[in-house]
Write a protein that holds these residues in place. Structure first.
Motif, mmCIF file in Angstrom:
data_model
loop_
_atom_site.group_PDB
_atom_site.id
_atom_site.type_symbol
_atom_site.label_atom_id
_atom_site.label_comp_id
_atom_site.label_asym_id
_atom_site.label_seq_id
_atom_site.Cartn_x
_atom_site.Cartn_y
_atom_site.Cartn_z
ATOM 1 N N ALA A 19 -7.444 -3.301 0.123
ATOM 2 C CA ALA A 19 -8.376 -4.214 -0.541
ATOM 3 C C ALA A 19 -8.035 -5.677 -0.298
ATOM 4 O O ALA A 19 -8.885 -6.558 -0.466
ATOM 5 N N ASP A 20 -6.785 -5.976 0.096
ATOM 6 C CA ASP A 20 -6.359 -7.361 0.280
ATOM 7 C C ASP A 20 -6.495 -7.843 1.719
ATOM 8 O O ASP A 20 -6.212 -8.998 2.014
ATOM 9 N N THR A 21 -6.868 -6.947 2.618
ATOM 10 C CA THR A 21 -6.953 -7.320 4.031
ATOM 11 C C THR A 21 -8.412 -7.277 4.462
ATOM 12 O O THR A 21 -8.852 -6.353 5.135
ATOM 13 N N ILE A 30 3.248 -5.900 -1.087
ATOM 14 C CA ILE A 30 2.732 -5.630 -2.435
ATOM 15 C C ILE A 30 1.335 -6.237 -2.563
ATOM 16 O O ILE A 30 1.009 -7.213 -1.895
ATOM 17 N N ARG A 31 0.519 -5.632 -3.409
ATOM 18 C CA ARG A 31 -0.844 -6.119 -3.578
ATOM 19 C C ARG A 31 -0.834 -7.480 -4.266
ATOM 20 O O ARG A 31 0.116 -7.855 -4.957
ATOM 21 N N LYS A 32 -1.938 -8.185 -4.127
ATOM 22 C CA LYS A 32 -1.991 -9.597 -4.542
ATOM 23 C C LYS A 32 -1.748 -9.796 -6.034
ATOM 24 O O LYS A 32 -1.178 -10.810 -6.445
ATOM 25 N N GLU A 33 -2.170 -8.832 -6.867
ATOM 26 C CA GLU A 33 -2.005 -9.005 -8.310
ATOM 27 C C GLU A 33 -0.534 -9.009 -8.725
ATOM 28 O O GLU A 33 -0.191 -9.526 -9.783
ATOM 29 N N LEU A 34 0.334 -8.433 -7.907
ATOM 30 C CA LEU A 34 1.764 -8.401 -8.208
ATOM 31 C C LEU A 34 2.505 -9.615 -7.655
ATOM 32 O O LEU A 34 3.704 -9.774 -7.884
ATOM 33 N N LEU A 35 1.781 -10.480 -6.940
ATOM 34 C CA LEU A 35 2.404 -11.665 -6.340
ATOM 35 C C LEU A 35 2.520 -12.846 -7.304
ATOM 36 O O LEU A 35 3.303 -13.762 -7.062
ATOM 37 N N LEU A 72 -19.969 -1.374 7.638
ATOM 38 C CA LEU A 72 -18.601 -1.787 7.963
ATOM 39 C C LEU A 72 -18.073 -2.608 6.791
ATOM 40 O O LEU A 72 -18.509 -3.744 6.574
ATOM 41 N N CYS A 73 -17.165 -2.033 6.005
ATOM 42 C CA CYS A 73 -16.689 -2.743 4.809
ATOM 43 C C CYS A 73 -15.392 -2.121 4.310
ATOM 44 O O CYS A 73 -14.970 -1.057 4.770
ATOM 45 N N ARG A 74 -14.759 -2.791 3.352
ATOM 46 C CA ARG A 74 -13.577 -2.239 2.702
ATOM 47 C C ARG A 74 -14.001 -1.183 1.680
ATOM 48 O O ARG A 74 -15.110 -1.250 1.141
ATOM 49 N N GLU A 120 -9.280 2.331 -4.203
ATOM 50 C CA GLU A 120 -9.760 2.700 -2.871
ATOM 51 C C GLU A 120 -9.891 4.217 -2.746
ATOM 52 O O GLU A 120 -10.852 4.732 -2.158
ATOM 53 N N ARG A 121 -8.902 4.931 -3.290
ATOM 54 C CA ARG A 121 -8.928 6.394 -3.259
ATOM 55 C C ARG A 121 -10.174 6.933 -3.961
ATOM 56 O O ARG A 121 -10.827 7.867 -3.482
#
Length: 735
Positions: A29-31, A94-99, A272-274, A317-318
């Motif tokens: 989701a972050d890329t 790590i995902r953005k929320e943990l940064l 074409l998407c996340r 995402e899953r």
């Protein structure tokens, strides 16, 4: 002042997987599109004569699960463009929320990088709120303009999730949504310019913020790489010789699609998407699955990110991918629907658009909300008509390009009807295809985007310079000053700097003022910040470059008086002042000092001297497994701080952050709470009126015991070390 050689711009895009080639868009989701946008922007700007240098700062990732590319500290993309990777929060991805807790570490290490490079940017530009926070802090430190691009905004996301029935507590636990929104409000308050892709972003999304009216906005639609996203008919009529890699990519894509389809020659509906819920993949699958006529006339291909095993993906995402598969099974779409696991963005994605166009298909963006929609432009540039959500960016794209159909993404029948309408009407398909090809080149080229961006950045610099000149003294220039200094004098206030002959104090301050271009001036005191300011003002002392207050529990800078958030993040680990205070209530020989003496990172008591009293306090604290620093001074002041905090540790942190060699720092003190900062590598001066508790330091080689008192003793120490001469380069440091 706008530099004659061109601008040096620092871009920040911290989360996601960032590298110059072979982007793994959709990996998670972050890329997503933000990374692609920033890279293309930097690459195009680097070709401009108006740009001297451009650095894209991102997070360094050294993780066995990911490519070694992301662990390369500096990636030289071309002569003027680098990707600079800064480590923070460890090295694992790590995902953005943990940064969020690690961003101040990113700020500190970027400051170190800037000082080492000896090159301060003209502009800092943050993308997304995490990078916006970093750019905001750096802009404040170095006195340079802050530019911000949100890409997506927290308030609209929060509103959408609440409407979908999500719990706010759960949102804050997983997404840190309120912290993100608060950060965005601060960024808007500080930003010199906010760059958006559409007018709708300004009105519909930034319009939800309290500070929406504070910054100036500029709409600059993103560009697309025309050379890569060329029209589908070039393959048939053009004499251009394609690179072997592109031909191989095309063959691979065709082979992969044919693996899924019973009738591969049918028109292709491409997505074409996340795998993000708001991308509304399931809405399109329902629209396709519920319309037998559409199934009979066209195939559906959904490229939903990159995956190896759905069970390894993040929960959200899953869930999206699982629902997609369940719907495929529910509507029995086998042989009609392709769900490839991965795609190569660099070579395969452009071919995907052209293959779909050659099959006279349609590109669909069914997202519930869409700030811009870069994939729509790519599809149109290749000659592939679009059906898109009637929201945000797609509205302006369809209006400017005079092509495609907008739909309500929640109305599956309307979506299916719009797709069929384009496929079954050749004239409409041809007109949409032609308009898309011509108008994307007219309105959305990267060259025009970069030209508009450079013009706007020059204007930002001009306005900033005007404000800079208007002010009597710029408040945000402390970073530029500290970045240039290699020497610093740091002194305690009470009974060291102050307390002696006023004439001697003025002589000392005059000496420091005359050498301010070479030597910084800082104070390190047990006083609270406000108290330190008051007593300095009362005695006519200019505001120091740095104030270390509360026995090292706070660091503040220059006229702006901004406190160092990186230091607070550093010392806050394992610190629980309320629990410590509650455990110390059992000790009857200490008395809490007044409320003004307490801070978030310092608990202060009064204690008369006595045998074994300190040992008893240590026993209580250690048996409760607290990590702490305890300082007892002047036979009465007892301060308990986080174990990472003290005046000495603060000085070492400043040395690390600003690249000040410890041997070039001269430290002056008089009492026990100065002991730690006097020890070690810095040059130490103990003034003649010192407390007996410093007597054990006489054996230290790097500490000079002056005969004179207060400021006169400091002057004596400066002469002893020939500190002024060293700072001026008149003698080697070793003498």
């Amino acid at each position: 002042m706008i530099p004659e050689k061109g601008l040096y711009i620092q871009m920040f895009s911290i989360h996601g997987l960032v590298r110059a080639e072979n982007l793994e868009l959709g990996y998670d989701a972050d890329t997503g599109g933000q990374i692609k946008y920033v890279l293309e922007l930097c690459r195009t700007l680097s070709a401009s004569d108006q740009i001297r240098k451009i650095d894209l700062f991102t997070r360094l990732i050294d993780d066995k699960s990911y490519s070694d590319d992301y662990g390369q500290p500096i990636e030289q993309v071309n002569d003027k463009f680098r990707i600079v990777r800064i480590q923070c929060g460890g090295k694992k991805y790590i995902r953005k929320e943990l940064l969020w807790p690690h961003l101040d570490e990113f700020v500190d290490k970027t400051i170190i990088f800037i000082r080492q490079e000896k090159d301060i940017p003209d502009i800092v530009h943050g993308h997304y709120p995490d990078a916006g926070h970093v750019a905001m802090e750096l802009g404040s430190f170095f006195g340079v303009p802050l530019v911000y691009t949100g890409h997506s905004l927290g308030r609209s996301k929060k509103s959408r999730l609440l409407e979908d029935g999500h719990d706010l507590i759960d949102m804050n636990r997983k997404l840190k949504i309120d912290h993100r929104i608060d950060t965005e409000e601060h960024i808007l308050k500080s930003a010199d310019r906010v760059i958006t892709s559409t007018q709708q972003e300004i009105e519909g999304q930034y319009g939800m913020y309290r500070n929406r009216t504070l910054p100036m906005y500029k709409v600059i639609p993103p560009g697309i790489g025309i050379a890569r996203f060329y029209p589908y008919y070039h393959d048939t009529f053009s004499s251009r010789t394609e690179e072997e890699e592109a031909l191989y990519a095309k063959a691979s894509v065709v082979q992969e699609l044919n693996r899924f389809f019973t009738h591969p020659d049918r028109p292709l509906i491409l997505v074409l998407c996340r795998p993000d819920k708001r991308k509304n993949i399931q809405g399109l699958v329902k629209a396709y699955g519920e319309d037998a006529e559409l199934q009979a006339m066209a195939n559906l291909a959904i490229f939903a990110g990159i995956r190896k095993d759905i069970s390894d993906k993040e929960e959200t995402e899953r869930d999206v991918l699982t629902r997609m598969l369940l719907l495929m099974d529910k509507y029995n779409l086998y042989g009609k629907m392709a769900i490839p696991k991965r795609h190569d963005f660099e070579h395969e994605v452009p071919e995907l658009y052209r293959i779909a166009a050659q099959k006279r298909g349609v590109f669909v963006n069914p997202a519930l909300t869409e700030p811009f929609g870069l994939t729509l432009l790519e599809a149109l540039a290749c000659g592939l008509p679009i059906v898109a959500t009637n929201d945000g960016g797609p509205r302006e794209i369809v209006h400017n390009c005079q092509t495609g159909t907008l739909v309500d993404p929640t109305d599956t029948k309307e979506m299916a009807s719009a797709i069929k309408d384009i496929i079954i009407h050749p004239d409409k398909w041809n007109q949409f295809s032609k308009n898309g090809i011509l108008n994307t080149r007219k309105f959305y080229s990267w060259v025009s985007h970069a030209r508009s961006y450079c013009t706007e950045m020059k204007e930002v610099c001009r306005k900033y310079e005007k404000t800079f000149i208007t002010a009597l003294e710029p408040k945000q220039s402390i970073g530029k000053r500290l970045a240039k200094l290699d020497y610093m004098l740091i002194t305690d206030i009470d009974n060291t700097l102050l307390g002696g002959n006023p004439e001697e104090l003025h002589a000392l301050m005059d000496l420091l003022e005359k050498n301010a271009g070479k030597i910084g001036f800082a104070v390190a005191t047990g006083r609270q910040f406000e108290s330190a300011l008051d007593i300095l003002n009362t005695n006519g002392i200019r505001i120091p470059d740095i104030i270390v207050s509360g026995v090292g529990s706070r660091i503040s800078y220059g006229d702006s008086l901004d406190h160092d958030k990186g230091w607070e993040t550093h010392i806050s680990k394992n610190w629980d002042p309320y629990l410590i205070a509650s455990r110390l209530k059992e000790i009857d020989f200490i008395r809490p000092q007044e409320a003004t003496a307490q801070t978030a990172y310092k608990i202060s008591y009064t204690m008369a001297p006595g045998k074994d009293k300190l040992a008893r306090i240590h026993h209580v604290l250690t048996k409760n497994r607290f990590k702490y620093t305890l300082i007892y001074s002047q036979d009465q002041h007892l301060d308990i701080l986080p174990y990472r905090a003290s005046k000495g540790k603060a000085i070492r942190y400043l040395s690390y952050k600003w690249g000040l060699p410890l041997k070039n720092i001269l430290v002056c003190g008089d009492s026990g709470n100065d002991a730690e900062m006097l020890k070690g590598e810095p040059l130490g001066v103990v003034v003649g009126n010192y407390s007996p508790e410093l007597e054990p330091l006489r054996s230290a080689k790097q500490i000079y015991f002056a005969k004179k008192f207060h400021a006169a003793g400091m002057m004596e120490g400066i002469l002893h070390y020939q500190f002024i001469q060293k700072a001026k380069g008149m003698m080697p440091d070793g003498n």
